[in-house]
Design a protein around this motif. Structure first.
Motif, mmCIF file in Angstrom:
data_model
loop_
_atom_site.group_PDB
_atom_site.id
_atom_site.type_symbol
_atom_site.label_atom_id
_atom_site.label_comp_id
_atom_site.label_asym_id
_atom_site.label_seq_id
_atom_site.Cartn_x
_atom_site.Cartn_y
_atom_site.Cartn_z
ATOM 1 N N TYR A 27 29.923 -0.382 13.566
ATOM 2 C CA TYR A 27 30.996 -0.530 12.582
ATOM 3 C C TYR A 27 30.992 -1.982 12.083
ATOM 4 C CZ TYR A 27 32.697 3.872 14.523
ATOM 5 O OH TYR A 27 32.806 5.185 14.956
ATOM 6 N N LEU A 28 30.921 -2.155 10.765
ATOM 7 C CA LEU A 28 30.849 -3.483 10.164
ATOM 8 C C LEU A 28 32.051 -3.726 9.264
ATOM 9 C CD1 LEU A 28 27.056 -3.387 9.192
ATOM 10 C CD2 LEU A 28 28.076 -4.517 11.182
ATOM 11 N N GLN A 29 32.522 -4.952 9.307
ATOM 12 C CA GLN A 29 33.683 -5.313 8.499
ATOM 13 C C GLN A 29 33.323 -5.359 7.014
ATOM 14 O OE1 GLN A 29 35.929 -8.721 9.874
ATOM 15 N NE2 GLN A 29 36.411 -9.317 7.759
ATOM 16 N N LYS A 30 34.179 -4.779 6.208
ATOM 17 C CA LYS A 30 33.981 -4.771 4.770
ATOM 18 C C LYS A 30 33.964 -6.196 4.231
ATOM 19 C CE LYS A 30 35.859 -2.590 0.589
ATOM 20 N NZ LYS A 30 36.942 -1.732 0.053
ATOM 21 N N GLY A 31 32.937 -6.521 3.439
ATOM 22 C CA GLY A 31 32.840 -7.840 2.826
ATOM 23 C C GLY A 31 32.200 -8.896 3.696
ATOM 24 N N LEU A 32 31.727 -8.518 4.878
ATOM 25 C CA LEU A 32 31.119 -9.490 5.792
ATOM 26 C C LEU A 32 29.806 -10.014 5.219
ATOM 27 C CD1 LEU A 32 31.839 -10.603 8.622
ATOM 28 C CD2 LEU A 32 30.250 -8.933 9.563
ATOM 29 N N ARG A 33 29.585 -11.314 5.370
ATOM 30 C CA ARG A 33 28.370 -11.966 4.869
ATOM 31 C C ARG A 33 27.883 -12.975 5.905
ATOM 32 N NH1 ARG A 33 28.689 -8.279 2.119
ATOM 33 N NH2 ARG A 33 28.675 -8.072 -0.152
ATOM 34 N N GLY A 34 26.734 -13.598 5.621
ATOM 35 C CA GLY A 34 26.198 -14.623 6.504
ATOM 36 C C GLY A 34 24.838 -14.233 7.062
ATOM 37 N N ASP A 35 24.068 -15.226 7.470
ATOM 38 C CA ASP A 35 22.699 -15.005 7.941
ATOM 39 C C ASP A 35 22.653 -14.072 9.150
ATOM 40 O OD1 ASP A 35 21.790 -16.654 5.955
ATOM 41 O OD2 ASP A 35 21.574 -18.430 7.238
ATOM 42 N N LEU A 36 23.557 -14.276 10.115
ATOM 43 C CA LEU A 36 23.550 -13.462 11.322
ATOM 44 C C LEU A 36 23.906 -12.009 11.003
ATOM 45 C CD1 LEU A 36 22.875 -14.201 14.220
ATOM 46 C CD2 LEU A 36 25.308 -14.371 14.710
ATOM 47 N N PHE A 37 24.850 -11.848 10.057
ATOM 48 C CA PHE A 37 25.222 -10.497 9.644
ATOM 49 C C PHE A 37 24.024 -9.791 8.999
ATOM 50 C CE2 PHE A 37 26.381 -7.880 5.943
ATOM 51 C CZ PHE A 37 26.958 -6.810 6.599
#
Length: 245
Positions: A27-37
């Motif tokens: 399950y991933l958070q809506k709008g999540l960003r970033g290299d690790l994501f």
């Protein structure tokens, strides 16, 4: 392992996937960003793990923790088996192996019922596809009456991969389908065999049917055009038992 085990945190989930843990869903958070994501997202796609994009509140509930970093994963309560090793071990112990392949059966209750029947009929292993298949979760295990802990279950990238491995071991493939004139009672189940049951909505896919050695259907004498997949599976497995007794 607990039936509802969850892990949270992007790096923790990445490490779990890379270590070979059986992940049911991420399950991933809506709008999540970033290299690790993006690293996690790439890894999830590569391993064909089911995902859902959800609000932060959902992640809070799943993890029971606010420091989840926007990612929560559910881990399967059972360990999956390697198909090649299972085939080899089974052939060492019997000259008439019986395997069951599920071509994207997606309902957990159907899956659980099938596992229960498979264990009762002496199936040596169940093979499912990573993508599109019902997860082995708490509800699956409950419906299976615990049989999910007693029968080997394998996950493959595609059902066709499993078919090629089984055929290489001289195991015949029979698909349960209405797209044939042959009845279940015309097929010889008293031989090394793998039975394929199709999804609830589409049945066995055409590409899989083309690889089958046999295709068989159940006679339907009423007005309803099809059976529930778990019921149909039971009929196929018990015809196998009848012929082998």
């Amino acid at each position: 392992m607990e039936e509802n085990t969850v892990i949270f945190g992007i790096r923790a989930i990445i490490e779990a996937i890379e270590s070979g843990s059986s992940i049911n869903k991420v399950y991933l958070q809506k709008g999540l960003r970033g290299d690790l994501f993006f690293q996690l997202e790439k890894l999830v796609k590569k391993n064909k793990i089911s995902t859902s994009v959800v609000p932060n509140e959902k992640l809070d509930r799943l993890s029971k923790h606010s420091n989840h970093q926007g990612a929560v994963a559910k881990i399967s309560p059972v360990e999956f088996h390697d198909l090649e090793n299972l085939i080899e071990t089974t052939l060492e112990n019997t000259d008439k192996p019986l395997f069951l392949l599920l071509d994207q059966v997606s309902d957990v209750r159907n899956f659980g019922a099938i596992i229960r029947t498979a264990e009762c009929t002496g199936v040596h292993g169940i093979i499912i596809q990573k993508g599109g298949s019902a997860p082995v979760n708490a509800e699956t295990i409950k419906t299976s009456a615990g049989a999910a802990f007693k029968i080997p279950i394998c996950k493959v990238d595609h059902i066709k991969d499993a078919i090629f491995q089984l055929k290489a071991a001289d195991i015949k493939i029979v698909s349960a389908t209405e797209k044939t004139q042959d009845s279940i009672y015309d097929i010889n189940f008293n031989q090394p065999l793998a039975i394929i049951m199709g999804s609830e909505h589409k049945g066995v896919s055409n590409s899989v049917l083309k690889l089958s050695d046999y295709k068989a259907k159940l006679p339907l004498l009423g007005e309803i055009e099809s059976l529930n997949v778990s019921v149909a599976c039971g009929a196929f497995l018990y015809e196998t038992v009848r012929q082998r007794l």
